[in-house]
Each structure stands twice: as C-alpha cells, then as structure tokens.
Design an enzyme around this catalytic site. Structure first.
Site, PDB file in Angstrom:
ATOM      1  CE1 TYR A  58      22.536  38.767  22.837  1.00  0.00           C
ATOM      2  CE2 TYR A  58      24.076  39.483  24.532  1.00  0.00           C
ATOM      3  CZ  TYR A  58      23.593  39.575  23.246  1.00  0.00           C
ATOM      4  OH  TYR A  58      24.158  40.444  22.369  1.00  0.00           O
ATOM      5  CE  LYS A  99      25.013  37.746  19.673  1.00  0.00           C
ATOM      6  NZ  LYS A  99      25.116  37.987  18.226  1.00  0.00           N
ATOM      7  CG  LEU A 124      26.213  43.236  12.713  1.00  0.00           C
ATOM      8  CD1 LEU A 124      26.975  42.788  11.477  1.00  0.00           C
ATOM      9  CD2 LEU A 124      26.189  44.750  12.772  1.00  0.00           C
ATOM     10  CG  ASP A 184      16.854  44.506  10.388  1.00  0.00           C
ATOM     11  OD1 ASP A 184      17.926  44.930  10.830  1.00  0.00           O
ATOM     12  OD2 ASP A 184      15.829  44.388  11.096  1.00  0.00           O
ATOM     13  N   GLY A 194      15.440  46.633  15.041  1.00  0.00           N
ATOM     14  CA  GLY A 194      15.969  47.641  14.125  1.00  0.00           C
ATOM     15  C   GLY A 194      14.817  48.476  13.591  1.00  0.00           C
ATOM     16  N   GLY A 200      19.627  47.715  12.343  1.00  0.00           N
ATOM     17  CA  GLY A 200      19.852  47.937  13.776  1.00  0.00           C
ATOM     18  C   GLY A 200      20.832  49.070  14.012  1.00  0.00           C
ATOM     19  CG  PHE A 201      23.278  51.126  17.735  1.00  0.00           C
ATOM     20  CD1 PHE A 201      23.658  52.416  17.361  1.00  0.00           C
ATOM     21  CD2 PHE A 201      24.065  50.432  18.653  1.00  0.00           C
ATOM     22  CE1 PHE A 201      24.808  52.994  17.893  1.00  0.00           C
ATOM     23  CE2 PHE A 201      25.199  51.002  19.178  1.00  0.00           C
ATOM     24  CZ  PHE A 201      25.582  52.281  18.803  1.00  0.00           C
ATOM     25  CB  ILE A 202      26.208  47.832  15.552  1.00  0.00           C
ATOM     26  CG1 ILE A 202      26.306  48.148  17.044  1.00  0.00           C
ATOM     27  CG2 ILE A 202      27.615  47.635  14.965  1.00  0.00           C
ATOM     28  CD1 ILE A 202      26.921  47.057  17.904  1.00  0.00           C
TER      29      ILE A 202
END
Ligand code: UDP
Length: 325
Positions: A149, A153, A76, A31, A36, A10-12
């Site tokens: 969401y 979380k 993540l 992943d 991603g 993914g991005f981060i």
C-alpha cells in the site's frame, strides 16, 4: 466549478463532496462502490444534483469522459484499510497504481488540476517524530504485504510530481494521517470505528500488539476543509503536504478513552498482531505529522480534538445501531 471526485462515495470522499456542493459547485462522483457506498451520498443527488457514475478508475474510457467535462479533479479512489490491503493485495496494487495512472493521463490531456490524497503510510517504518514531507520513506520487505500500500501510494506521488515536473500539470499531494469521523467503517481495519462499535455492543475491545503504538487522529471535517484549500493554493502545486492532527495517543489509551466515553462494560483485550493480520505483520510504532508546511501554505490548524472525533463517531455508530440514548 464543475468538479470530479473519484472515490466520492467513500468516507472522506463523501464529506468532501458535501463541502464542495455546499459551496455552490457541481460535483460528479466516479466510484465503483467497492469500499464506498451509495448510503454515504444519500440525499446529495436530490438536494444538490450530484451526479454519480458507478465505474472504476481503471476504466480509461469512462475516466477520460469524466475528466474532459470538469474543471478539476480530486482523486481519492483507492483501496483503503490495513485489513483489506492484507486480504486483497492484487486489488490494492492495481487500483492504486493503475487507477492513478489512468486519471493522471486524462488530467494531463485536458490540463485539469489534480489533487491526490496520499497517506502517512508512505513514511513506512521511519522512526522520526514528527514526520516532515521531505523525510525518507522506510519500507519493509516486499514479502510483507502491508508495504504494498505504501509503495503503491508512493508511486502515485512520484507519478503526479512527474507530471508537474515535465509539463507543469497543476498537481498537489495531500498526505493524510489517520482521518476519522462519521461514516468511516471499521470493516477494513480502521481502529476508531472498530473500538467504538465493540464498546457499544459490549464486546471485547481488541487492541493489537501491546497497545503502546501511537497514532494521531484528525477529524474528517478539518481534513476536507484543508484539501479544498490546497486545490486552490497556487504555491502548493508540485508539492506534498501533510494533513492531520498532532494530538498523540497510544492505542491502549485510545481503548480506555472509548470505553469511558461510551460507559461500556467491555473488557480490553490484547491480541497478538499474528492473530489479527497473520504472520510477519509490521506496525508503525509512532506516527505524528509535522504540520508547519500546511500551516504556512493554507493557514491549516486542526480545530477538532480527539474527544470531538470520538463523540461524533459514538453518535454515528449509536444511530446506526439504533441504540441512541
Ligand atoms: N488496531 C487495533 N485494533 C483494531 C484495529 C487496529 O489495535 O481492531 C491498531 C493497529 O494495529 C494500529 C492502530 O490501531 O496500530 C491504527 O490502526 P488503523 O488500521 O486504524 O490505521 P493505521 O494507522 O495502522 O493505518
């Protein structure tokens, strides 16, 4: 060290992997390439021997094998982006709650240190400025899909903290505020890559609501550096820590800045939330992090400004669109 990064494509995650590899660690990524992409990890297999396993964190057998083999786990993997959460609520909840439960079970079995990237969404509709880690969470009604969401979380946070309380499993929770940088996609709703792409393409810049809502945007390089320090910080175990940037901007000002920095002729268009996300959508009016806890624990101070963030995203999007000038 040998390290597992779930959601590493993914991005981060991809920025985190590069950082860990450059510090001499070996990295395994788990992943499912849903949000991603392989491109995010381009070159890391060849250059650093990164190992990519394409599967879901909801697959207990694979997760267990991965966790057993490593020294610690950065978790993540998660559904991301307001647009995706609205469009795919089942996947959002199942991947977040189920995935974290699965990863934590294996971490508990093998006693592997676990870091969860959580989100400022868990503060919900709270109106306190800035948000501190022990503030109340204020959720909307369950009929408002957005809050699934935040609740999912929050459940992940509870579960991770429960493992710390019951068995002293080393867990740490990084509550990330809006994080931006190269490789983030606007496809799932994130505002900066969307605005930048719209501006570069000369399309209308779509500001939702009246644009008076505010956010604080942190550069992914600041966030990733802090996440690594948190994993190594003993005093952070069993704790939640905000990470972000406190430079606040309204979304309308953001649109104007993007327009200016790109020299774009795009018009700025106000779009009602109902048109963008359907009826009954609720947004946060202001979202600002208190960063004193991160500063105290790991000396965290953001080094990049919003302008730095915008410049990097503009460069990335231009390269992607082959419009480099
Ligand atoms: N937003 C916007 N136009 C877009 C996408 C998002 O005006 O094309 C707004 C969104 O309503 C919110 C802010 O920008 O107020 C940040 O949205 P994002 O989805 O990036 O993150 P959030 O902070 O809502 O999780």
């Amino acid at each position: 060290m040998k390290i597992l990064v779930t959601g590493g494509a993914g991005f981060i995650g991809s920025h985190l992997c590069r950082k860990l590899l450059e510090s001499g660690n070996s990295v395994v990524v788990l992943d499912d390439l849903s949000t991603g992409s392989y491109d995010n990890l381009a070159g890391l297999e060849e250059d650093f021997g990164l190992r990519l396993i394409v599967d879901s964190v909801n697959n207990p057998g694979i997760v267990d094998e991965c966790v057993r083999d490593v020294d610690c786990v950065y978790h993540l993997a998660s559904a991301v982006g307001v647009q995706l959460i609205i469009d795919q609520p089942v996947r959002t909840i199942e991947s977040i709650v189920g995935g974290t439960e699965t990863v934590l079970k294996s971490c508990a079995r093998y006693r592997r240190p676990f870091l969860l990237t959580s989100t400022s969404e868990v503060y919900g509709k709270g109106i306190k400025v800035p948000f501190s880690e022990d503030d109340d969470t204020v959720m909307g009604a369950t009929s408002r899909r957005r809050w699934s969401y935040a609740c999912a979380k929050a459940m992940d946070e509870f579960l991770a903290l429960a493992h710390w309380v019951e068995a002293r499993l080393p867990v740490v929770i990084a509550r990330l505020f809006n994080t931006v940088g190269p490789r983030q996609t606007g496809q799932y709703g994130m505002v900066i890559p969307r605005f930048v792409r719209q501006a570069i393409q000369g399309k209308p810049i779509t500001v939702y609501g009246d644009g008076t809502q505010t956010r604080c945007f942190a550069h992914v390089s600041d966030i990733v550096g802090a996440v690594v320090k948190l994993m190594d910080c003993r005093e952070a175990r069993g704790q939640v820590i905000n990470l972000g940037n406190s430079e606040e901007v309204t979304i309308l000002q953001l649109a104007q800045r993007v327009k200016k920095i790109t020299g774009s002729p795009s018009e700025i268009q106000l779009i009602p939330y109902s048109e963008a996300y359907g009826d009954g959508f609720e947004d946060m009016v202001r979202r600002v992090p208190a960063l004193d806890k991160a500063e105290k624990l790991i000396g965290y101070k953001p080094t990049k400004t919003l302008d730095d963030v915008l410049k990097d995203v503009v460069q990335f999007e231009r390269e992607k669109l082959n419009l480099h000038n």
